[in-house]
Design an enzyme around this catalytic site. Structure first.
Site, PDB file in Angstrom:
ATOM      1  N   GLU A 113       0.868  -1.192   0.000  1.00 47.35           N
ATOM      2  CA  GLU A 113       0.000   0.000   0.000  1.00 47.35           C
ATOM      3  C   GLU A 113       0.897   1.232   0.000  1.00 47.35           C
ATOM      4  OE1 GLU A 113      -3.007  -0.082   3.036  1.00 47.35           O
ATOM      5  OE2 GLU A 113      -4.159  -1.612   2.000  1.00 47.35           O
ATOM      6  N   HIS A 229      -8.939  10.297   2.643  1.00 48.49           N
ATOM      7  CA  HIS A 229      -8.569   9.185   1.755  1.00 48.49           C
ATOM      8  C   HIS A 229      -8.753   9.641   0.313  1.00 48.49           C
ATOM      9  CE1 HIS A 229      -8.294   5.252  -0.063  1.00 48.49           C
ATOM     10  NE2 HIS A 229      -7.977   4.720   1.113  1.00 48.49           N
ATOM     11  N   ARG A 275      -0.694   9.341   1.564  1.00 46.09           N
ATOM     12  CA  ARG A 275      -2.098   9.640   1.336  1.00 46.09           C
ATOM     13  C   ARG A 275      -2.421  11.129   1.233  1.00 46.09           C
ATOM     14  NH1 ARG A 275      -5.727   5.652   4.920  1.00 46.09           N
ATOM     15  NH2 ARG A 275      -5.053   4.061   3.459  1.00 46.09           N
ATOM     16  N   HIS A 336     -11.405  10.448   6.391  1.00 42.90           N
ATOM     17  CA  HIS A 336     -11.262   9.007   6.605  1.00 42.90           C
ATOM     18  C   HIS A 336     -10.813   8.640   8.016  1.00 42.90           C
ATOM     19  CE1 HIS A 336     -10.554   4.872   5.431  1.00 42.90           C
ATOM     20  NE2 HIS A 336      -9.273   4.952   5.705  1.00 42.90           N
ATOM     21  N   ARG A 371      -1.245   9.216   9.041  1.00 42.82           N
ATOM     22  CA  ARG A 371      -1.147   7.780   9.340  1.00 42.82           C
ATOM     23  C   ARG A 371      -0.709   6.978   8.116  1.00 42.82           C
ATOM     24  NH1 ARG A 371      -4.958   3.490   8.769  1.00 42.82           N
ATOM     25  NH2 ARG A 371      -6.385   5.026   7.893  1.00 42.82           N
TER      26      ARG A 371
HETATM   27  P1  FAD Z   1     -14.399   1.784  15.619  1.00 40.67           P
HETATM   28  O1  FAD Z   1     -14.100   0.542  14.903  1.00 40.67           O
HETATM   29  O2  FAD Z   1     -14.905   2.930  14.824  1.00 40.67           O
HETATM   30  O3  FAD Z   1     -15.441   1.462  16.764  1.00 40.67           O
HETATM   31  C1  FAD Z   1     -16.024   2.489  17.524  1.00 40.67           C
HETATM   32  C2  FAD Z   1     -17.138   1.906  18.351  1.00 40.67           C
HETATM   33  O4  FAD Z   1     -17.605   2.852  19.308  1.00 40.67           O
HETATM   34  C3  FAD Z   1     -18.359   1.491  17.555  1.00 40.67           C
HETATM   35  O5  FAD Z   1     -18.784   0.251  18.048  1.00 40.67           O
HETATM   36  C4  FAD Z   1     -19.390   2.573  17.866  1.00 40.67           C
HETATM   37  O6  FAD Z   1     -20.713   2.143  17.751  1.00 40.67           O
HETATM   38  C5  FAD Z   1     -19.031   2.874  19.303  1.00 40.67           C
HETATM   39  N1  FAD Z   1     -19.467   4.188  19.794  1.00 40.67           N
HETATM   40  C6  FAD Z   1     -19.204   5.403  19.273  1.00 40.67           C
HETATM   41  N2  FAD Z   1     -19.754   6.364  20.041  1.00 40.67           N
HETATM   42  C7  FAD Z   1     -20.380   5.742  21.063  1.00 40.67           C
HETATM   43  C8  FAD Z   1     -21.149   6.184  22.181  1.00 40.67           C
HETATM   44  N3  FAD Z   1     -21.400   7.484  22.423  1.00 40.67           N
HETATM   45  N4  FAD Z   1     -21.663   5.252  23.036  1.00 40.67           N
HETATM   46  C9  FAD Z   1     -21.460   3.929  22.822  1.00 40.67           C
HETATM   47  N5  FAD Z   1     -20.731   3.456  21.771  1.00 40.67           N
HETATM   48  C10 FAD Z   1     -20.207   4.350  20.915  1.00 40.67           C
HETATM   49  N6  FAD Z   1      -7.607   0.836   8.876  1.00 40.67           N
HETATM   50  C11 FAD Z   1      -6.677  -0.099   8.595  1.00 40.67           C
HETATM   51  O7  FAD Z   1      -5.719  -0.273   9.355  1.00 40.67           O
HETATM   52  N7  FAD Z   1      -6.803  -0.858   7.473  1.00 40.67           N
HETATM   53  C12 FAD Z   1      -7.828  -0.717   6.599  1.00 40.67           C
HETATM   54  O8  FAD Z   1      -7.905  -1.432   5.616  1.00 40.67           O
HETATM   55  C13 FAD Z   1      -8.798   0.267   6.869  1.00 40.67           C
HETATM   56  N8  FAD Z   1      -9.849   0.467   6.033  1.00 40.67           N
HETATM   57  C14 FAD Z   1     -10.840   1.327   6.395  1.00 40.67           C
HETATM   58  C15 FAD Z   1     -11.975   1.423   5.593  1.00 40.67           C
HETATM   59  C16 FAD Z   1     -13.034   2.231   5.972  1.00 40.67           C
HETATM   60  C17 FAD Z   1     -14.258   2.322   5.103  1.00 40.67           C
HETATM   61  C18 FAD Z   1     -12.956   2.964   7.188  1.00 40.67           C
HETATM   62  C19 FAD Z   1     -14.086   3.825   7.632  1.00 40.67           C
HETATM   63  C20 FAD Z   1     -11.817   2.888   7.974  1.00 40.67           C
HETATM   64  C21 FAD Z   1     -10.754   2.077   7.589  1.00 40.67           C
HETATM   65  N9  FAD Z   1      -9.608   1.959   8.373  1.00 40.67           N
HETATM   66  C22 FAD Z   1      -8.658   1.023   8.059  1.00 40.67           C
HETATM   67  C23 FAD Z   1      -9.516   2.651   9.646  1.00 40.67           C
HETATM   68  C24 FAD Z   1      -9.889   1.680  10.767  1.00 40.67           C
HETATM   69  O9  FAD Z   1     -10.935   0.852  10.331  1.00 40.67           O
HETATM   70  C25 FAD Z   1     -10.316   2.400  12.027  1.00 40.67           C
HETATM   71  O10 FAD Z   1      -9.415   3.404  12.352  1.00 40.67           O
HETATM   72  C26 FAD Z   1     -10.389   1.419  13.192  1.00 40.67           C
HETATM   73  O11 FAD Z   1     -11.175   0.311  12.843  1.00 40.67           O
HETATM   74  C27 FAD Z   1     -10.948   2.110  14.423  1.00 40.67           C
HETATM   75  O12 FAD Z   1     -11.184   1.145  15.401  1.00 40.67           O
HETATM   76  P2  FAD Z   1     -11.760   1.606  16.815  1.00 40.67           P
HETATM   77  O13 FAD Z   1     -11.964   0.367  17.590  1.00 40.67           O
HETATM   78  O14 FAD Z   1     -10.904   2.659  17.375  1.00 40.67           O
HETATM   79  O15 FAD Z   1     -13.144   2.313  16.452  1.00 40.67           O
HETATM   80  C1  SIN Z   2      -7.799   1.267   2.398  1.00 36.44           C
HETATM   81  O1  SIN Z   2      -8.114   0.094   2.210  1.00 36.44           O
HETATM   82  O2  SIN Z   2      -7.426   2.037   1.501  1.00 36.44           O
HETATM   83  C2  SIN Z   2      -7.861   1.804   3.773  1.00 36.44           C
HETATM   84  C3  SIN Z   2      -6.623   1.484   4.470  1.00 36.44           C
HETATM   85  C4  SIN Z   2      -6.478   2.349   5.686  1.00 36.44           C
HETATM   86  O3  SIN Z   2      -7.234   3.265   5.910  1.00 36.44           O
HETATM   87  O4  SIN Z   2      -5.532   2.092   6.433  1.00 36.44           O
END
Ligand code: FAD
Ligand code: SIN
Length: 523
Positions: A113, A229, A275, A336, A371
């Site tokens: 990537e 993104h 990015r 993103h 990032r």
């Molecule tokens: P999240 O996975 O966002 O979870 C947050 C949680 O908190 C959710 O369950 C939500 O419901 C809950 N929540 C929020 N507010 C409240 C509240 N007030 N009360 C109770 N619950 C609440 N990263 C990579 O490393 N590789 C990838 O390929 C990649 N692809 C991505 C593709 C997309 C479309 C997106 C959006 C992001 C991507 N990312 C990727 C980034 C990565 O997915 C996120 O940064 C990471 O998953 C965040 O994890 P987290 O556990 O911190 O939060």
């Molecule tokens: C992607 O698949 O391009 C997202 C990867 C990332 O946000 O780290």
């Protein structure tokens, strides 16, 4: 009103929250509160993969260097070291728990990537890496009797005692308030993508954790760094659907509306430049050609390979009459990832005793100003576990129950949809990929006026989210105004130079000033 007692409260059920919950299950009773079903999170939609130095050609030292380079000099090195060194164990553990990453024959298949100097990104079912990680972590969570789940519950605010210690959270479920008291609380609520009108993030990412922590007195850091993104679907009636960076890693190229490749003019790494560079190049090209989008072109690649490698993206685009094996895909950037967040140390400790944070809501400094792709799923695993470990020490704390005084007159935000749309447009247009003093000052004024509409005590999810979005938007705008230079994802057209930009901005709520800012110089 109901009172609930638990040893450990986890808010959020993405990768960071679930990993923290698993760690804490050995120490006491855990309660995972989440806004919708457990799966609903950014984690579930993650496509490209998870970066980890596990291949024969890779080393943790090289992963470290790539992360530091992408972070543009503002990464905290101790956090990066933890990420790259502990990452391999977290992934091997996940595989032991049942994660099925894609393989060629029996060997793990690593992809490339942007800004990675090695193939180090593991993926699952082609482009459904997050879904696979979430599946495995939920299964693991379900295997513990002492991890209880509280879905469809929105945390409204943290409960803080007179000494400033966090002792739990107030939460809304089925229109009723629940007071949850815990020996330690871990915030894992994800990022702030929903603050922008174009975003890849699901609807739950309204920055609630950042806003709640801020109100509770926690320090936030580097909030101006929002990652955009480069390649998000831009088609009539289509959702803002991500087209993974891995598509460029596999040979996809960017073309302007005249069909010309342009990235070589902007960076020696062309489509695989960092990015922030690619997003700004796309914007420049859109302005130059007076168009709303550019194209991601995979038509020169083998079509069977594309269908197998990106099945979810292939199927989704087909719904909108785009066959990615034959058609160039219209794309433009979208918000993103939030690099800034609640300031924590490398063990997930925030500045508020009893409160820990991990994942996208937190700022360990691991991503600096930008990032590196696919580092955030790894961050959730590594720092989720660490936050759990350090919260476990609170098992010896007294479980404190407090009589919480509540407002009685709750209102709802008038014209909710209109105000939310306005806020998101202001952030996208004025605090987006390219900023300047004029745009940021206009945003400040508009946010002040929106502030009038979100004043009051609310008890419905939409109004509460809007209040949080407004609070975080204000913090992002104010920090962006204060950083008069350009670095990583923060680009000021009026201050394009990187000179003098080596500092972190911290802020916290202040009775007199509203927001109190401090800067910490680097080096
Ligand atoms: P999240 O996975 O966002 O979870 C947050 C949680 O908190 C959710 O369950 C939500 O419901 C809950 N929540 C929020 N507010 C409240 C509240 N007030 N009360 C109770 N619950 C609440 N990263 C990579 O490393 N590789 C990838 O390929 C990649 N692809 C991505 C593709 C997309 C479309 C997106 C959006 C992001 C991507 N990312 C990727 C980034 C990565 O997915 C996120 O940064 C990471 O998953 C965040 O994890 P987290 O556990 O911190 O939060
Ligand atoms: C992607 O698949 O391009 C997202 C990867 C990332 O946000 O780290």
């Amino acid at each position: 009103m109901e009172t609930i007692k638990t040893d450990f409260l986890i808010i959020g059920s993405g990768v960071a929250g679930l990993r923290a919950a698993i760690e804490l299950a050995s120490y006491g009773e855990v309660l995972v509160v989440t806004k919708e079903v457990l799966e609903e999170s950014s984690t579930e939609y993650a496509q490209g993969g998870v970066a980890v130095a596990l291949s024969d050609e890779d080393e943790v030292g090289i992963h470290f260097e790539d992360t530091i380079r992408a972070g543009d000099g503002l990464c905290r090195e101790d956090a990066v070291r933890v990420l790259v060194e502990e990452g391999p164990d977290r992934i091997l553990e996940l595989i032991k728990w049942g994660a099925e990453f894609d393989r060629i024959d029996s060997k793990l298949d690593f992809t490339l990537e942007a800004a990675h100097s090695r193939k180090r990104v593991l993926h699952a079912h082609g482009d459904s890496t997050g879904k696979e990680i979430e599946r495995v972590l939920i299964n693991k969570v379900m295997s513990y009797n002492n991890i209880k789940r509280f879905p469809y519950s929105m945390t409204i605010d943290l409960i803080v005692n007179d000494e400033g210690r966090c002792i739990g959270a107030k939460c809304l479920k089925d229109n009723e308030i629940h007071y949850i008291f815990a020996r330690a609380t871990v915030l894992a609520t994800g990022g702030a993508g929903q603050l922008f009108s174009r975003t890849t993030n699901p609807s739950v990412t309204t920055s609630d954790g950042m806003a709640m922590a801020f109100r509770a007195g926690a320090v936030l850091e580097d909030m101006e760094f929002v990652q955009f993104h480069p390649t998000v679907l831009y088609a009539p009636n289509a959702p803002q659907f991500l087209l993974s960076e891995a598509m460029r890693g596999e040979g996809g190229v960017l073309r302007n509306i005249y069909g010309e490749r342009f990235m070589e003019r902007y960076h020696p790494q062309a489509e695989l430049a960092p990015r922030d560079v690619v997003s700004r190049a796309i914007i420049s090209e859109m302005v130059r050609t007076k168009s709303t989008h550019v194209y991601l072109d995979l038509t020169h690649l083998d079509s069977d390979f594309i269908k197998k490698r990106f099945p979810r993206i292939y199927r989704t685009c087909l719904i909108y009459d785009i066959d990615i094996t034959r058609d160039r895909v219209p794309v433009s950037p979208a918000a993103h990832y939030t690099m800034g967040g609640i300031k924590t140390d490398i063990n997930g400790k925030t500045s508020v005793p009893g409160l820990f944070a991990a994942g996208e809501v937190a700022c360990t400094g691991v991503h600096g100003a930008n990032r590196l792709a696919s580092n955030s799923l790894l961050e959730g695993l590594v720092f989720g576990k660490r936050a759990g470990e350090s919260a476990s020490i609170c098992i010896d704390e007294e479980l404190e129950l407090l009589q919480v005084k509540d407002e009685e007159n709750h209102i709802t935000v008038d014209n909710y949809s209109e105000i939310r749309t306005r806020l998101r447009r202001v952030m996208w247009e004025r605090v987006g990929i390219i900023r300047c003093n004029e745009s940021l000052s206009l945003a400040r004024d508009e946010l002040k006026s929106i502030g009038e509409a979100v004043r009051g005590s609310f008890l419905d999810r939409r109004s509460l989210e809007l209040k949080n979005m407004h609070q975080t938007a204000t913090v992002i705008t104010e920090t962006a105004i204060r950083r008069r230079c350009s670095i990583g994802a923060h680009y000021r057209s009026d201050y394009p130079s990187r000179e003098g930009c080596m500092y972190h901005i911290q802020c916290k709520t202040d009775e007199k000033e509203g927001i109190l800012f401090t800067t910490e110089r680097v080096g």
